[in-house]
Motif scaffolding. Structure first.
Motif, PDB file in Angstrom:
ATOM      1  N   ASN A  79       0.819  -1.216   0.000  1.00 12.31           N
ATOM      2  CA  ASN A  79       0.000   0.000   0.000  1.00 12.31           C
ATOM      3  C   ASN A  79       0.847   1.257   0.000  1.00 12.31           C
ATOM      4  O   ASN A  79       0.316   2.370   0.055  1.00 12.31           O
ATOM      5  CB  ASN A  79      -0.930   0.009   1.220  1.00 12.31           C
ATOM      6  CG  ASN A  79      -1.961  -1.100   1.163  1.00 12.31           C
ATOM      7  OD1 ASN A  79      -2.490  -1.407   0.095  1.00 12.31           O
ATOM      8  ND2 ASN A  79      -2.251  -1.698   2.318  1.00 12.31           N
ATOM      9  N   VAL A  80       2.167   1.090  -0.058  1.00  8.14           N
ATOM     10  CA  VAL A  80       3.090   2.220  -0.007  1.00  8.14           C
ATOM     11  C   VAL A  80       3.377   2.711  -1.418  1.00  8.14           C
ATOM     12  O   VAL A  80       3.728   1.920  -2.302  1.00  8.14           O
ATOM     13  CB  VAL A  80       4.405   1.812   0.698  1.00  8.14           C
ATOM     14  CG1 VAL A  80       5.369   2.975   0.736  1.00  8.14           C
ATOM     15  CG2 VAL A  80       4.107   1.309   2.101  1.00  8.14           C
ATOM     16  N   GLN A  81       3.243   4.000  -1.636  1.00  6.41           N
ATOM     17  CA  GLN A  81       3.429   4.551  -2.970  1.00  6.41           C
ATOM     18  C   GLN A  81       4.900   4.490  -3.406  1.00  6.41           C
ATOM     19  O   GLN A  81       5.200   4.261  -4.563  1.00  6.41           O
ATOM     20  CB  GLN A  81       2.940   5.994  -3.007  1.00  6.41           C
ATOM     21  CG  GLN A  81       3.121   6.664  -4.375  1.00  6.41           C
ATOM     22  CD  GLN A  81       2.526   8.059  -4.410  1.00  6.41           C
ATOM     23  OE1 GLN A  81       1.753   8.440  -3.521  1.00  6.41           O
ATOM     24  NE2 GLN A  81       2.879   8.831  -5.418  1.00  6.41           N
ATOM     25  N   GLY A  82       5.825   4.686  -2.480  1.00  9.35           N
ATOM     26  CA  GLY A  82       7.238   4.738  -2.832  1.00  9.35           C
ATOM     27  C   GLY A  82       7.945   3.408  -2.668  1.00  9.35           C
ATOM     28  O   GLY A  82       9.121   3.381  -2.295  1.00  9.35           O
ATOM     29  N   ALA A  83       7.283   2.303  -2.929  1.00  6.37           N
ATOM     30  CA  ALA A  83       7.900   0.992  -2.743  1.00  6.37           C
ATOM     31  C   ALA A  83       8.777   0.644  -3.941  1.00  6.37           C
ATOM     32  O   ALA A  83       8.436   0.928  -5.088  1.00  6.37           O
ATOM     33  CB  ALA A  83       6.838  -0.071  -2.541  1.00  6.37           C
ATOM     34  N   THR A  84       9.924  -0.001  -3.640  1.00 13.36           N
ATOM     35  CA  THR A  84      10.839  -0.460  -4.676  1.00 13.36           C
ATOM     36  C   THR A  84      11.078  -1.955  -4.492  1.00 13.36           C
ATOM     37  O   THR A  84      11.422  -2.399  -3.391  1.00 13.36           O
ATOM     38  CB  THR A  84      12.188   0.283  -4.608  1.00 13.36           C
ATOM     39  OG1 THR A  84      11.967   1.683  -4.807  1.00 13.36           O
ATOM     40  CG2 THR A  84      13.146  -0.234  -5.678  1.00 13.36           C
ATOM     41  N   PHE A  85      10.899  -2.698  -5.556  1.00  9.77           N
ATOM     42  CA  PHE A  85      11.133  -4.140  -5.538  1.00  9.77           C
ATOM     43  C   PHE A  85      12.296  -4.452  -6.478  1.00  9.77           C
ATOM     44  O   PHE A  85      12.286  -4.040  -7.637  1.00  9.77           O
ATOM     45  CB  PHE A  85       9.882  -4.897  -5.993  1.00  9.77           C
ATOM     46  CG  PHE A  85       8.674  -4.658  -5.124  1.00  9.77           C
ATOM     47  CD1 PHE A  85       8.436  -5.456  -4.017  1.00  9.77           C
ATOM     48  CD2 PHE A  85       7.786  -3.627  -5.407  1.00  9.77           C
ATOM     49  CE1 PHE A  85       7.318  -5.249  -3.214  1.00  9.77           C
ATOM     50  CE2 PHE A  85       6.670  -3.412  -4.611  1.00  9.77           C
ATOM     51  CZ  PHE A  85       6.436  -4.221  -3.512  1.00  9.77           C
ATOM     52  N   GLN A  86      13.287  -5.158  -5.953  1.00  6.76           N
ATOM     53  CA  GLN A  86      14.466  -5.492  -6.751  1.00  6.76           C
ATOM     54  C   GLN A  86      14.677  -7.002  -6.772  1.00  6.76           C
ATOM     55  O   GLN A  86      14.623  -7.649  -5.721  1.00  6.76           O
ATOM     56  CB  GLN A  86      15.712  -4.792  -6.180  1.00  6.76           C
ATOM     57  CG  GLN A  86      15.600  -3.279  -6.167  1.00  6.76           C
ATOM     58  CD  GLN A  86      16.895  -2.614  -5.737  1.00  6.76           C
ATOM     59  OE1 GLN A  86      17.873  -2.571  -6.471  1.00  6.76           O
ATOM     60  NE2 GLN A  86      16.901  -2.111  -4.522  1.00  6.76           N
ATOM     61  N   TYR A  87      14.915  -7.518  -7.957  1.00  5.67           N
ATOM     62  CA  TYR A  87      15.200  -8.939  -8.153  1.00  5.67           C
ATOM     63  C   TYR A  87      16.595  -9.062  -8.768  1.00  5.67           C
ATOM     64  O   TYR A  87      16.865  -8.482  -9.830  1.00  5.67           O
ATOM     65  CB  TYR A  87      14.165  -9.574  -9.082  1.00  5.67           C
ATOM     66  CG  TYR A  87      12.748  -9.507  -8.562  1.00  5.67           C
ATOM     67  CD1 TYR A  87      12.219 -10.526  -7.775  1.00  5.67           C
ATOM     68  CD2 TYR A  87      11.916  -8.425  -8.864  1.00  5.67           C
ATOM     69  CE1 TYR A  87      10.913 -10.481  -7.305  1.00  5.67           C
ATOM     70  CE2 TYR A  87      10.616  -8.361  -8.396  1.00  5.67           C
ATOM     71  CZ  TYR A  87      10.124  -9.392  -7.615  1.00  5.67           C
ATOM     72  OH  TYR A  87       8.823  -9.326  -7.152  1.00  5.67           O
ATOM     73  N   THR A  91      11.027   3.798  -0.747  1.00  6.25           N
ATOM     74  CA  THR A  91      11.867   4.815  -1.382  1.00  6.25           C
ATOM     75  C   THR A  91      11.224   6.172  -1.269  1.00  6.25           C
ATOM     76  O   THR A  91      10.048   6.351  -1.631  1.00  6.25           O
ATOM     77  CB  THR A  91      12.088   4.479  -2.859  1.00  6.25           C
ATOM     78  OG1 THR A  91      12.660   3.181  -2.945  1.00  6.25           O
ATOM     79  CG2 THR A  91      13.016   5.479  -3.524  1.00  6.25           C
ATOM     80  N   ASP A  92      11.983   7.124  -0.777  1.00  6.47           N
ATOM     81  CA  ASP A  92      11.543   8.519  -0.788  1.00  6.47           C
ATOM     82  C   ASP A  92      11.651   9.039  -2.214  1.00  6.47           C
ATOM     83  O   ASP A  92      12.697   8.919  -2.852  1.00  6.47           O
ATOM     84  CB  ASP A  92      12.425   9.339   0.156  1.00  6.47           C
ATOM     85  CG  ASP A  92      11.905  10.761   0.328  1.00  6.47           C
ATOM     86  OD1 ASP A  92      11.028  11.165  -0.463  1.00  6.47           O
ATOM     87  OD2 ASP A  92      12.404  11.455   1.231  1.00  6.47           O
ATOM     88  N   ASN A  93      10.606   9.629  -2.713  1.00  8.00           N
ATOM     89  CA  ASN A  93      10.594  10.081  -4.104  1.00  8.00           C
ATOM     90  C   ASN A  93      11.694  11.088  -4.396  1.00  8.00           C
ATOM     91  O   ASN A  93      12.129  11.238  -5.534  1.00  8.00           O
ATOM     92  CB  ASN A  93       9.237  10.696  -4.456  1.00  8.00           C
ATOM     93  CG  ASN A  93       8.153   9.640  -4.542  1.00  8.00           C
ATOM     94  OD1 ASN A  93       8.442   8.478  -4.710  1.00  8.00           O
ATOM     95  ND2 ASN A  93       6.902  10.079  -4.410  1.00  8.00           N
ATOM     96  N   SER A  94      12.170  11.785  -3.399  1.00  5.86           N
ATOM     97  CA  SER A  94      13.234  12.760  -3.613  1.00  5.86           C
ATOM     98  C   SER A  94      14.600  12.111  -3.689  1.00  5.86           C
ATOM     99  O   SER A  94      15.565  12.731  -4.108  1.00  5.86           O
ATOM    100  CB  SER A  94      13.217  13.798  -2.480  1.00  5.86           C
ATOM    101  OG  SER A  94      13.481  13.154  -1.225  1.00  5.86           O
TER     102      SER A  94
END
Length: 377
Positions: free
Chosen positions: A245-253, A283-286
């Motif tokens: 539900n977090v807008q600034g989420a980052t998923f890395q594979y 992740t903070d968008n900035s």
């Protein structure tokens, strides 16, 4: 005077070389013991021969490892990923360590869909996840893996549903799918906020346009593979789903792919199998770009998988060994049992003879010591 016998015939010479002399039936003796051993012998031969035939009809996988010398070839990157965001807000492309970047306008297909799966897709995904769960088992997983390779497991069952998807709006997700030809070097396939635009020597994402827009990088990986899609592997990422539900989420594979050549009775193909590790962060968008990143590299080692069966000559040798070995062993067992039986009978006979002799001797002594009555008339 010597009698001339005449020339010897070939048949006579062959008969003299007979290594299997025939014993007349009148000289042979049957017994219940021999009959029981014969029944056990034939039963054991039957069981082992059936087992050997099954082993002959079955095949085995042989693995060979060597240095991968095909480093200049191009590799197909196949993907089908559904992201819980509008297609107008996100984009996908590829960049590698050579500095080359591509904005694939035709190869990467986009389609507005519902994030919730249809009943048919849910069934396919559930069956796939069950197969992946079995693969984690040490024994059953090896069997399932071998069956998938031998029979050419179709890894595109869910992938092709993207072409057939005819669900009605309103849509809440974007489905990225397609086949992209990439260099055989480390690279990065990513889906991030903002559409990508080509620039001189690279590309950029217009993510600043989405700063005030609610986008979500919850995603489902319907399919992700390298090389030929129609092969016998159950890919490790297929069917995986990550919700947030977090807008600034980052998923890395982080993916390490190994070139694999499969040679089986059903098909021959050059493909890739890979291992993967995952990491998700907020992740903070900035500070960076939120999105889904597949960072891949290629191993310098190649694997060759060959499906092999037992040669026919070896099969017959093993059958002869089974039949002859059991016959010889049963004959030895029969002789040993006969020796033990004869020895036991002889002991009993000797013991009985000694007992009878002692009894007779005792009776004689008693008769000799008995008083004799003489009557005089």
């Amino acid at each position: 005077m010597l009698r001339h016998r005449g020339p010897r015939t070939v048949l006579t010479t062959v008969k003299e070389l007979d290594a299997f002399p025939k014993i007349p039936e009148s000289y042979s003796e049957t017994s219940a013991r021999g009959g029981a051993i014969s029944i056990c012998t034939f039963l054991l031969i039957f069981i082992l021969v059936i087992s050997e035939v099954g082993f002959f009809l079955d095949t085995r996988l042989k693995f060979k490892y060597q240095v991968d010398v095909e480093y200049n070839e191009k590799v197909w990157l196949n993907f089908d990923i559904t992201v819980a965001s509008d297609c107008r807000l996100i984009g996908a492309d590829v960049v590698d360590v050579t500095g080359q970047a591509w904005v694939f306008t035709e190869e990467i297909k986009e389609k507005q869909v519902n994030f919730e799966l249809s009943p048919e897709e849910s069934f396919l995904r559930d069956s796939l996840l069950k197969k992946k769960a079995v693969l984690l088992d040490e024994d059953d997983g090896t069997k399932i893996s071998e069956i998938a390779i031998k029979h050419g497991f179709n890894a595109t069952q869910i992938y092709f549903q993207a072409e057939k998807d005819s669900s009605l709006g309103p849509f809440d997700a974007c489905r990225f799918y397609g086949n992209v030809l990439v260099n055989k070097v480390s690279g990065n396939f990513h889906i991030v906020a903002g559409k990508s635009i080509p620039l001189r020597g690279g590309h950029a994402h217009l993510s600043f346009l989405a700063n005030n827009v609610n986008y979500n990088f919850s995603h489902r990986i319907n399919h992700f593979s390298f090389g030929d899609m129609k092969v016998g592997f159950i890919n490790v990422l297929d069917g995986d789903e990550h919700l947030t539900n977090v807008q600034g989420a980052t998923f890395q594979y982080y993916i390490n792919a190994v070139a694999t050549h499969i040679s089986s009775r059903r098909f021959n193909t050059n493909t890739y199998q890979f291992s993967v590790s995952e990491q998700s962060t907020l992740t903070d968008n900035s500070m960076g770009i939120a999105g889904i990143f597949f960072k891949y590299s290629f191993s310098p080692i190649a694997v060759e998988i060959q499906e092999q069966s037992m040669p026919l000559g070896r099969f017959f040798v093993r059958l002869c060994g089974i039949v002859g070995g059991i016959f010889a062993t049963s004959h030895i067992i029969n002789i040993l049992i006969g020796i033990v039986s004869d020895y036991t009978k002889q002991k009993r006979t000797d013991l009985s003879s000694k007992t009878n002799a002692a009894t007779l001797k005792t009776a004689t002594l008693l008769s000799d010591s008995a008083p004799v009555n003489n009557s005089v008339s």
